[in-house]
Design an enzyme around this catalytic site. Sequence first.
Site, short mmCIF file in Angstrom:
data_model
loop_
_atom_site.label_atom_id
_atom_site.label_comp_id
_atom_site.label_asym_id
_atom_site.label_seq_id
_atom_site.Cartn_x
_atom_site.Cartn_y
_atom_site.Cartn_z
N LEU A 50 1.15 -1.16 -0.17
CA LEU A 50 0.06 -0.55 -0.05
C LEU A 50 1.01 1.63 0.07
CD1 LEU A 50 -2.96 -1.30 2.71
CD2 LEU A 50 -2.79 -1.96 -0.27
N SER A 141 6.88 -1.87 -19.55
CA SER A 141 6.55 -0.01 -20.14
C SER A 141 6.51 0.15 -21.79
CB SER A 141 6.58 1.18 -19.20
OG SER A 141 6.55 1.90 -19.84
N ALA A 142 5.67 0.67 -22.83
CA ALA A 142 6.80 1.47 -23.70
C ALA A 142 7.95 2.39 -24.09
CB ALA A 142 5.69 2.03 -24.21
N THR A 143 8.35 2.74 -21.86
CA THR A 143 9.47 3.69 -22.33
C THR A 143 10.83 2.82 -22.09
OG1 THR A 143 10.14 5.18 -20.53
CG2 THR A 143 9.76 2.72 -19.65
N TYR A 166 13.46 4.41 -13.17
CA TYR A 166 12.13 4.23 -13.22
C TYR A 166 12.27 2.92 -14.39
CZ TYR A 166 7.86 2.89 -14.77
OH TYR A 166 6.77 2.05 -15.25
N LYS A 170 13.12 -0.86 -15.35
CA LYS A 170 11.76 -1.80 -16.93
C LYS A 170 12.94 -2.73 -17.39
CE LYS A 170 8.22 -1.26 -14.88
NZ LYS A 170 7.61 -2.32 -13.54
N ARG A 314 9.34 19.35 -20.92
CA ARG A 314 9.49 18.33 -19.71
C ARG A 314 11.17 17.36 -20.05
NH1 ARG A 314 4.96 14.70 -17.36
NH2 ARG A 314 6.20 13.69 -18.91
P1 NAD Z 1 -0.11 2.20 -8.63
O1 NAD Z 1 1.08 2.54 -8.11
O2 NAD Z 1 -1.25 2.21 -8.90
O3 NAD Z 1 -0.24 0.88 -8.54
C1 NAD Z 1 1.18 -0.28 -7.93
C2 NAD Z 1 1.06 -0.65 -6.72
O4 NAD Z 1 2.33 -1.21 -6.42
C3 NAD Z 1 1.02 -0.04 -5.64
O5 NAD Z 1 -0.24 -0.39 -5.36
C4 NAD Z 1 2.03 -0.06 -4.77
O6 NAD Z 1 1.39 0.00 -3.64
C5 NAD Z 1 2.75 -1.67 -4.80
N1 NAD Z 1 4.59 -1.76 -4.65
C6 NAD Z 1 4.42 -0.79 -4.54
N2 NAD Z 1 6.58 -1.55 -4.24
C7 NAD Z 1 5.75 -2.80 -3.32
C8 NAD Z 1 6.18 -3.12 -2.90
N3 NAD Z 1 7.61 -3.53 -2.86
N4 NAD Z 1 5.11 -4.55 -2.50
C9 NAD Z 1 4.30 -4.37 -2.25
N5 NAD Z 1 4.25 -4.35 -3.09
C10 NAD Z 1 4.56 -2.95 -3.76
O7 NAD Z 1 0.84 1.54 -10.10
P2 NAD Z 1 0.06 0.72 -11.57
O8 NAD Z 1 -0.22 2.09 -12.65
O9 NAD Z 1 -1.73 0.23 -11.31
O10 NAD Z 1 1.02 0.06 -12.02
C11 NAD Z 1 1.39 -1.32 -12.58
C12 NAD Z 1 2.08 -1.49 -13.23
O11 NAD Z 1 1.84 -0.96 -14.04
C13 NAD Z 1 3.81 -0.44 -12.33
O12 NAD Z 1 5.16 -1.87 -12.77
C14 NAD Z 1 4.02 0.18 -13.25
O13 NAD Z 1 5.64 0.41 -13.61
C15 NAD Z 1 3.73 0.05 -14.81
N6 NAD Z 1 2.97 0.89 -15.47
C16 NAD Z 1 2.46 1.84 -14.78
C17 NAD Z 1 2.04 1.94 -15.96
C18 NAD Z 1 1.64 3.68 -16.29
O14 NAD Z 1 1.42 4.51 -16.61
N7 NAD Z 1 0.46 3.43 -14.61
C19 NAD Z 1 2.32 2.82 -17.14
C20 NAD Z 1 3.83 0.78 -18.20
C21 NAD Z 1 3.93 0.65 -17.06
N1 UFG Z 2 2.62 16.73 -20.45
C1 UFG Z 2 1.40 17.92 -20.20
N2 UFG Z 2 1.42 18.41 -18.76
C2 UFG Z 2 1.24 17.64 -17.47
C3 UFG Z 2 1.58 16.11 -18.23
C4 UFG Z 2 1.96 15.50 -19.31
O1 UFG Z 2 2.09 18.95 -20.69
O2 UFG Z 2 1.18 18.24 -16.43
C5 UFG Z 2 2.51 15.86 -21.43
C6 UFG Z 2 3.41 15.44 -21.23
O3 UFG Z 2 5.15 16.30 -22.09
C7 UFG Z 2 3.71 14.49 -22.56
C8 UFG Z 2 2.71 13.76 -22.71
O4 UFG Z 2 1.57 14.85 -21.94
O5 UFG Z 2 3.74 14.43 -23.79
C9 UFG Z 2 1.97 13.05 -21.37
O6 UFG Z 2 3.00 12.80 -20.87
P1 UFG Z 2 2.23 11.95 -19.30
O7 UFG Z 2 3.21 12.14 -17.96
O8 UFG Z 2 1.11 11.52 -18.38
O9 UFG Z 2 3.53 10.11 -19.53
P2 UFG Z 2 4.62 9.51 -20.75
O10 UFG Z 2 3.86 9.57 -21.82
O11 UFG Z 2 5.68 11.03 -20.29
O12 UFG Z 2 5.01 8.21 -19.46
C10 UFG Z 2 3.92 7.54 -19.16
C11 UFG Z 2 3.99 7.00 -17.76
C12 UFG Z 2 5.51 6.25 -18.23
C13 UFG Z 2 5.64 5.16 -19.08
C14 UFG Z 2 4.95 6.21 -20.36
C15 UFG Z 2 4.82 4.26 -21.07
O13 UFG Z 2 4.60 8.43 -17.16
O14 UFG Z 2 5.66 5.60 -16.82
O15 UFG Z 2 4.31 6.30 -20.18
O16 UFG Z 2 4.05 4.05 -21.13
F1 UFG Z 2 6.38 4.37 -18.81
#
Ligand code: NAD
Ligand code: UFG
Length: 360
Positions: A50, A141-143, A166, A170, A314
């Site tokens: 959590l 992640s697409a990152t 981060y 991945k 950014r």
């Molecule tokens: P989130 O932060 O909502 O969920 C991650 C969960 O992992 C949280 O509930 C957190 O409490 C739990 N957690 C973190 N470290 C932990 C640990 N050591 N032990 C147990 N629980 C732990 O994030 P999300 O958006 O649901 O993302 C889920 C996964 O998808 C992550 O691995 C994230 O990197 C990946 N991901 C997310 C995005 C995005 O934009 N949301 C994009 C690409 C990949």
């Molecule tokens: N942006 C703004 N203003 C904001 C936030 C974002 O203009 O307040 C723009 C950014 O410059 C970017 C677009 O909105 O052009 C999307 O930005 P996000 O931060 O929403 O998403 P990112 O594509 O930068 O990154 C997200 C997740 C990463 C993940 C990636 C690909 O944060 O963890 O998508 O999956 F790796």
Amino acid sequence: MSVVCTGIIMIQKSNLEKNILITGGAGFIGSHTCVELLQKGYHVIVVDNLVNSSAEALKRVEEITGKKVTFYKGSLLDKEFLENVFQSELFHYVIHFAGLKAVGESALKPLEYYQNNLTGSFVLLEVMRKYKVKNLIFSSSATVYGKPNTLPITEDFPVGCVTNPYGRTKFFLEEIFRDIYNADQEWNIILLRYFNPIGAHESGLIGENPNGIPNNLLPYVARVAVGTYPYIRIYGNNYNTPDGTGVRDYIHVVDLAKGHVKALEKMEKDVDSRNGIMRIYNLGTGIGYSVFDIIRAFSKICGRRLPYRVEERRAGDIDVCYADTTKAQQELGWKAEFDLERMCKDTYRWQVMNPNGYVK
Ligand code: NAD
Ligand code: UFG
């Protein structure tokens, strides 16, 4: 160690009643995936510390589905805790969401990110191997693609040119999973590379609940829409895109969750055929939208023109990123269904119904 159980386990009989360990299941994507799995008849056991979520999300998952979630509160870093969980439950598959995910924070706290995301995964892998649970679906992640040379992005594009700790966690984990699979082909591993998950469950009961000021675009826009912040900050309008703002492949979190169910079904077939295999899929829509597209779409949903200001770029942002989803369509039979309007509508509903997130 504290263990909280909010539900009971039943003896599973049919193929669909398998026990799935969901690490990070209380989080944004994890909670939506729990809903889809429960609705398909799987048993869901969540491990989450959590650190970025609330147990209330799991209660709401139970409310949506009318089914029980078994919840163990604790960290993947705590091996003794995790072993106790594996001793208490018979797992068939693990979906590994748990991790820290804030790009900016990871640059300030690299050690914490490597420790949590890498070490947490190592402990999980060790315990899985010990208890002979070698079926893993991982949130990548697409990152990992960094700045692509061409578009759309297919799974065989080069990976590794990531710009922050981060993203490196991945990329490193993908490589580590590959080594583990190469050394022992009893493992079944699926890497799911998410593009930009947004939206929320249509009930408005679960959604994205970032701590503090949101880093990502959609949660910020949603808070401007409800008046928490006065205007949207657009990070640069001089990108190489039609309107100058960054273009991304936004995907509804429910579509993403359904992609996990499809991946699990694929893995079940792999397990039945006794072929360990490693697979990789992009989960996106294949469509790119700019920041202005998002602001227009959200303004339509909330019924007023949302104010914005253009600011500096950014660091680390790229121009354009969107997926080729052909592989997931062909091999998983999965395709995202919800359009941008639906994504904004569901995000807005969640924000209006939960102005303080899960805090009542
Ligand atoms: P989130 O932060 O909502 O969920 C991650 C969960 O992992 C949280 O509930 C957190 O409490 C739990 N957690 C973190 N470290 C932990 C640990 N050591 N032990 C147990 N629980 C732990 O994030 P999300 O958006 O649901 O993302 C889920 C996964 O998808 C992550 O691995 C994230 O990197 C990946 N991901 C997310 C995005 C995005 O934009 N949301 C994009 C690409 C990949
Ligand atoms: N942006 C703004 N203003 C904001 C936030 C974002 O203009 O307040 C723009 C950014 O410059 C970017 C677009 O909105 O052009 C999307 O930005 P996000 O931060 O929403 O998403 P990112 O594509 O930068 O990154 C997200 C997740 C990463 C993940 C990636 C690909 O944060 O963890 O998508 O999956 F790796």
